[in-house]
Design a protein around this motif. Structure first.
Motif, PDB file in Angstrom:
ATOM      1  N   PHE A 200      34.890 -16.809 -26.129  1.00 17.11           N
ATOM      2  CA  PHE A 200      35.581 -18.093 -26.195  1.00 17.11           C
ATOM      3  C   PHE A 200      36.991 -17.980 -25.624  1.00 17.11           C
ATOM      4  CE2 PHE A 200      38.338 -20.953 -28.779  1.00 17.11           C
ATOM      5  CZ  PHE A 200      37.889 -22.158 -28.251  1.00 17.11           C
ATOM      6  N   ARG A 201      37.691 -16.929 -25.979  1.00 19.26           N
ATOM      7  CA  ARG A 201      39.060 -16.747 -25.490  1.00 19.26           C
ATOM      8  C   ARG A 201      39.080 -16.601 -23.968  1.00 19.26           C
ATOM      9  NH1 ARG A 201      42.887 -12.662 -24.477  1.00 19.26           N
ATOM     10  NH2 ARG A 201      41.225 -11.105 -24.562  1.00 19.26           N
ATOM     11  N   GLY A 202      38.135 -15.810 -23.434  1.00 18.41           N
ATOM     12  CA  GLY A 202      38.082 -15.634 -21.992  1.00 18.41           C
ATOM     13  C   GLY A 202      37.763 -16.928 -21.257  1.00 18.41           C
ATOM     14  N   ALA A 203      36.848 -17.737 -21.813  1.00 16.98           N
ATOM     15  CA  ALA A 203      36.488 -18.998 -21.166  1.00 16.98           C
ATOM     16  C   ALA A 203      37.652 -19.983 -21.178  1.00 16.98           C
ATOM     17  CB  ALA A 203      35.271 -19.609 -21.862  1.00 16.98           C
ATOM     18  N   VAL A 204      38.385 -20.022 -22.279  1.00 17.77           N
ATOM     19  CA  VAL A 204      39.527 -20.944 -22.363  1.00 17.77           C
ATOM     20  C   VAL A 204      40.641 -20.512 -21.418  1.00 17.77           C
ATOM     21  CG1 VAL A 204      41.356 -21.798 -23.886  1.00 17.77           C
ATOM     22  CG2 VAL A 204      39.001 -21.681 -24.703  1.00 17.77           C
ATOM     23  N   LEU A 205      40.878 -19.210 -21.305  1.00 17.45           N
ATOM     24  CA  LEU A 205      41.935 -18.733 -20.413  1.00 17.45           C
ATOM     25  C   LEU A 205      41.621 -19.024 -18.945  1.00 17.45           C
ATOM     26  CD1 LEU A 205      42.838 -15.269 -22.021  1.00 17.45           C
ATOM     27  CD2 LEU A 205      44.147 -17.396 -22.115  1.00 17.45           C
ATOM     28  N   GLU A 206      40.334 -19.105 -18.593  1.00 15.70           N
ATOM     29  CA  GLU A 206      39.947 -19.412 -17.224  1.00 15.70           C
ATOM     30  C   GLU A 206      39.979 -20.909 -16.930  1.00 15.70           C
ATOM     31  OE1 GLU A 206      36.157 -17.744 -16.462  1.00 15.70           O
ATOM     32  OE2 GLU A 206      36.832 -15.658 -16.543  1.00 15.70           O
ATOM     33  N   PHE A 207      40.127 -21.727 -17.964  1.00 17.63           N
ATOM     34  CA  PHE A 207      40.111 -23.174 -17.777  1.00 17.63           C
ATOM     35  C   PHE A 207      41.378 -23.615 -17.046  1.00 17.63           C
ATOM     36  CE2 PHE A 207      41.050 -27.504 -19.298  1.00 17.63           C
ATOM     37  CZ  PHE A 207      39.915 -28.147 -18.845  1.00 17.63           C
ATOM     38  N   GLU A 208      41.210 -24.518 -16.091  1.00 18.29           N
ATOM     39  CA  GLU A 208      42.338 -25.001 -15.297  1.00 18.29           C
ATOM     40  C   GLU A 208      43.154 -26.003 -16.115  1.00 18.29           C
ATOM     41  OE1 GLU A 208      43.216 -27.236 -11.032  1.00 18.29           O
ATOM     42  OE2 GLU A 208      41.179 -26.688 -11.611  1.00 18.29           O
ATOM     43  N   LYS A 209      44.342 -25.583 -16.514  1.00 16.71           N
ATOM     44  CA  LYS A 209      45.170 -26.410 -17.389  1.00 16.71           C
ATOM     45  C   LYS A 209      45.678 -27.670 -16.693  1.00 16.71           C
ATOM     46  CE  LYS A 209      44.909 -23.390 -20.719  1.00 16.71           C
ATOM     47  NZ  LYS A 209      44.177 -22.321 -20.024  1.00 16.71           N
TER      48      LYS A 209
ATOM     49  N   VAL B   2      34.335 -25.361 -20.702  1.00 19.75           N
ATOM     50  CA  VAL B   2      34.437 -24.116 -21.458  1.00 19.75           C
ATOM     51  C   VAL B   2      33.049 -23.655 -21.906  1.00 19.75           C
ATOM     52  CG1 VAL B   2      35.313 -23.074 -23.579  1.00 19.75           C
ATOM     53  CG2 VAL B   2      36.814 -24.503 -22.188  1.00 19.75           C
ATOM     54  N   LEU B   3      32.229 -24.602 -22.372  1.00 19.87           N
ATOM     55  CA  LEU B   3      30.877 -24.248 -22.808  1.00 19.87           C
ATOM     56  C   LEU B   3      30.047 -23.725 -21.647  1.00 19.87           C
ATOM     57  CD1 LEU B   3      28.704 -24.189 -24.994  1.00 19.87           C
ATOM     58  CD2 LEU B   3      28.180 -26.576 -24.451  1.00 19.87           C
ATOM     59  N   ARG B   4      30.205 -24.323 -20.483  1.00 25.44           N
ATOM     60  CA  ARG B   4      29.454 -23.873 -19.314  1.00 25.44           C
ATOM     61  C   ARG B   4      29.831 -22.441 -18.945  1.00 25.44           C
ATOM     62  NH1 ARG B   4      29.978 -28.192 -16.701  1.00 25.44           N
ATOM     63  NH2 ARG B   4      31.847 -27.686 -15.500  1.00 25.44           N
ATOM     64  N   ARG B   5      31.099 -22.098 -19.076  1.00 22.69           N
ATOM     65  CA  ARG B   5      31.525 -20.722 -18.789  1.00 22.69           C
ATOM     66  C   ARG B   5      31.061 -19.752 -19.873  1.00 22.69           C
ATOM     67  NH1 ARG B   5      36.250 -23.667 -16.961  1.00 22.69           N
ATOM     68  NH2 ARG B   5      36.633 -23.276 -14.750  1.00 22.69           N
ATOM     69  N   MET B   6      31.002 -20.218 -21.118  1.00 22.25           N
ATOM     70  CA  MET B   6      30.626 -19.349 -22.227  1.00 22.25           C
ATOM     71  C   MET B   6      29.130 -19.080 -22.301  1.00 22.25           C
ATOM     72  SD  MET B   6      32.911 -20.898 -25.351  1.00 22.25           S
ATOM     73  CE  MET B   6      32.041 -19.879 -26.547  1.00 22.25           C
ATOM     74  N   LEU B   7      28.318 -20.033 -21.849  1.00 24.21           N
ATOM     75  CA  LEU B   7      26.889 -20.028 -22.160  1.00 24.21           C
ATOM     76  C   LEU B   7      26.154 -18.759 -21.735  1.00 24.21           C
ATOM     77  CD1 LEU B   7      24.897 -21.778 -23.618  1.00 24.21           C
ATOM     78  CD2 LEU B   7      24.329 -22.897 -21.458  1.00 24.21           C
ATOM     79  N   PRO B   8      26.295 -18.272 -20.494  1.00 23.40           N
ATOM     80  CA  PRO B   8      25.547 -17.055 -20.132  1.00 23.40           C
ATOM     81  C   PRO B   8      25.885 -15.854 -21.010  1.00 23.40           C
ATOM     82  CG  PRO B   8      26.410 -18.137 -18.172  1.00 23.40           C
ATOM     83  CD  PRO B   8      27.042 -18.820 -19.335  1.00 23.40           C
TER      84      PRO B   8
END
Length: 257
Positions: free
Chosen positions: A147-156, A181-187
């Motif tokens: 979750f932390r990694g996906a949020v950090l990759e999100f374009e603010k 974020v969910l799309r990045r986390m899912l795999p």
């Protein structure tokens, strides 16, 4: 043309590896001096006398129950821990970091022994509950990092643009941030959940009557270890195949065209 030749090369290499693997498996079984007998497992799948699920199906149900509750509670706790790690409050942030380091960097087997024989003794915890709690905490440590990694990759910048358009915070979180974020986390999440289902076999060491414990009891009575463990492996494979297939289905649904 170059890309087409490269595709044919990889297809041929894949077929060659598959053929070599199949030949090695066939040769191994052919040279094994063993009389296979899967028929004896019928009574352990379904009890013909009482017309009830046999030992294997009962164990499979326990495995599914332990895995399901561990995934649900582990995901919820992991999201909370991940939020702690990204927060500005230092105590909560360091708590999240220490939690992840402890449960991610220690063996699940050790965690199970500590949870059942030490913590469980103090709180009168039954083996199944101790197994679910341990696997939930172990799963939460990985979910928090995912979750932390996906949020950090999100374009603010998207959040700033949404605020400039006058969207409230809940709409920004629900319609803009959460889907990406969910799309990045899912795999990574699906991979962790598949691994957790396999790790659930470790609860057998604290006498939880899951499918692995049932298999151990069957082998102790029948002395047919190969057939029993092959069937158990197939059952685990079926469960994880369904889980992986559903994860790929969700990925397709969330994919942006």
């Amino acid at each position: 043309m170059h890309a087409k030749r490269l595709a044919w090369f990889w297809s041929g290499l894949s077929l060659a590896i598959l053929g070599l693997t199949s030949w090695l498996v066939y040769s191994s079984f052919k040279n094994l001096d063993y009389e296979w007998n899967f028929a004896f497992l019928q009574d352990y799948v379904w009890d013909p006398v009482n017309h009830t699920p046999g030992l294997l199906l009962q164990g499979l149900w326990i495995t599914l129950k332990v895995s399901f509750f561990s995934i649900v509670w582990g995901t919820l706790l992991g999201l909370l821990i991940g939020a702690f790690m990204m927060g500005r409050e230092p105590v909560a942030r360091w708590f999240g970091v220490i939690f992840v380091d402890v449960f991610r960097n220690t063996p699940v087997l050790v965690q199970l022994y500590v949870m059942y024989f030490i913590v469980g003794s103090a709180f009168e915890m039954d083996p199944e509950t101790a197994g679910i709690v341990t696997l939930s905490l172990f799963c939460a440590s990985y979910v928090a990092e995912i979750f932390r990694g996906a949020v950090l990759e999100f374009e603010k910048g998207q959040i700033d643009a949404a605020k400039a358009m006058g969207l409230p915070s809940w709409q920004i979180a629900y319609h803009i941030a959460a889907p990406q974020v969910l799309r990045r986390m899912l795999p990574a999440l699906v991979g962790q959940f598949v691994s957790l289902v396999k790790d659930s076999s470790l609860v057998s060491v604290i006498s939880v009557a899951d499918i692995t414990k049932s298999a151990l009891n069957i082998v102790a009575v029948s002395f047919k270890s190969f057939e029993t463990w092959f069937v158990v492996a197939i059952l685990y494979c079926l469960v994880n195949t369904v889980l992986s297939s559903y994860g790929r289905y969700l990925e397709r649904r969330l994919r942006v065209g």
